[in-house]
Design an enzyme around this catalytic site. Structure first.
Site, PDB file in Angstrom:
ATOM      1  N   LYS A  87      32.825  41.185  94.231  1.00 29.12           N
ATOM      2  CA  LYS A  87      33.221  40.865  92.852  1.00 29.12           C
ATOM      3  C   LYS A  87      32.155  39.952  92.242  1.00 29.12           C
ATOM      4  O   LYS A  87      31.811  38.904  92.817  1.00 29.12           O
ATOM      5  CB  LYS A  87      34.592  40.177  92.867  1.00 29.12           C
TER       6      LYS A  87
HETATM    7  O1  G3P Z   1      41.739  38.116  89.212  1.00 24.61           O
HETATM    8  C1  G3P Z   1      41.397  38.034  87.863  1.00 24.61           C
HETATM    9  C2  G3P Z   1      42.550  37.995  86.896  1.00 24.61           C
HETATM   10  O2  G3P Z   1      43.484  38.964  87.248  1.00 24.61           O
HETATM   11  C3  G3P Z   1      43.116  36.642  86.638  1.00 24.61           C
HETATM   12  O3  G3P Z   1      44.356  36.668  85.995  1.00 24.61           O
HETATM   13  O4  G3P Z   1      46.434  35.556  85.264  1.00 24.61           O
HETATM   14  O5  G3P Z   1      44.452  34.145  85.957  1.00 24.61           O
HETATM   15  O6  G3P Z   1      44.408  35.420  83.834  1.00 24.61           O
HETATM   16  P1  G3P Z   1      44.948  35.386  85.228  1.00 24.61           P
END
Ligand code: G3P
Length: 218
Positions: A87
Site C-alpha cells: 500500500k
Molecule cells: O484504510 C483506509 C480507509 O479505509 C480509512 O477509513 O474510516 O479512517 O476514513 P477511515
C-alpha cells in the site's frame, strides 16, 4: 464486489472470515496503532498473522515517504507473504514507486485518493487497486460516492484494469451504493458487513415461522 475488512483486529478478521464472504483485509498505520501493534518486527509479524486467517489480499502500508525508502520497505513487505499487497500513498514518489512495483509484478494499492485525477495517475502507474476514501469526503460535505462514480466512468472509458477499492466506508448503505455504482471492492468495518443482514421483516417472518412450527409440534 469483493468484500475487504478495514481493520488490524484479529478477532474481527476471524469473525468476518467465518461468515464465508471475506475476500481480503486492508490495514493502515492508524489501524495498527489502534490495536497496539508497534515496532517493526511486531508489525511485520501481525501482517503474516492476518495472512494466515484470510484467503485473500492483505494490504500492508509503507511508512517511508521517499522513493528509495518506499521501494526498500515495499519489497520487504511483498516478501513476507504471497497475499501481501503493498500500500503506497498518492504522492509523486508514491506514483513512481507504484510503477516500479507494477513493472516487477508486485501488487499495489494506491491509497489516500480523493480526486479523479489522482485515480488516473494510479491506473497509469499500473496500480492493482486504487483506494478512494469516500467517508472522509462525506465528512467534509463532499459527495464521496460521486468520486467512485467518476473513477468508474474514467476507468471504463479506457479499460484500465486497476480495481476500484472503495475505502473509508463507514456504514452499510455505503456498501450497497458502491455495489450499485460498480466498485470492484469495498473495504469497511465489520459493522458495515453485518449491517447487510438486517431487515425487520426477516426477524418478524422467522419469529412467525418458529411460532407456527411450535404450535403444530407440541
Ligand atoms: O484504510 C483506509 C480507509 O479505509 C480509512 O477509513 O474510516 O479512517 O476514513 P477511515
Amino acid at each position: 464486489m469483493k468484500f475487504f475488512i478495514d481493520t488490524a483486529n484479529l478477532n474481527e478478521i476471524r469473525e468476518a472470515q467465518s461468515l464465508g464472504v471475506l475476500d481480503g483485509v486492508t490495514t493502515n498505520p492508524s489501524l495498527m496503532a489502534k490495536e497496539g501493534i508497534t515496532g517493526k518486527n511486531n508489525i511485520l509479524k501481525h501482517y503474516v498473522d492476518i495472512c494466515h486467517i484470510v484467503d485473500g489480499d492483505v494490504s500492508a502500508e509503507v511508512i517511508a515517504t521517499d522513493y528509495e525508502g518506499m521501494i526498500k520497505e515495499g519489497e520487504e513487505l511483498a516478501e513476507l507473504h504471497e497475499q501481501i499487497v503493498v500500500k503506497i500513498p498518492m504522492t509523486k514518489d508514491g506514483v513512481r514507486a507504484c510503477k516500479y512495483f507494477s513493472d516487477k509484478g508486485i501488487r499495489t494499492n494506491v491509497t489516500l485518493v480523493f480526486s479523479p485525477g489522482q485515480a488516473i495517475l494510479a491506473a497509469k502507474a499500473g496500480a492493482t487497486y486504487v483506494s478512494p476514501f469516500l467517508g472522509r469526503l462525506d465528512d467534509i460535505s463532499t459527495d464521496g460516492l460521486n468520486l467512485i462514480q467518476e473513477i468508474r466512468d474514467i476507468y471504463d472509458n479506457y479499460g484500465y484494469e486497476t480495481q476500484i477499492l472503495a475505502a473509508s466506508i463507514r456504514h452499510t448503505m455505503h456498501v450497497v451504493n458502491c455495489a450499485k455504482i460498480g466498485a470492484d471492492v469495498m473495504t469497511g468495518p465489520l459493522s458495515s458487513i453485518l449491517g447487510l443482514l438486517k431487515h425487520p421483516l426477516t426477524d418478524i417472518g422467522l419469529a412467525q415461522f418458529l411460532a407456527d412450527y411450535a404450535k403444530g409440534n407440541q
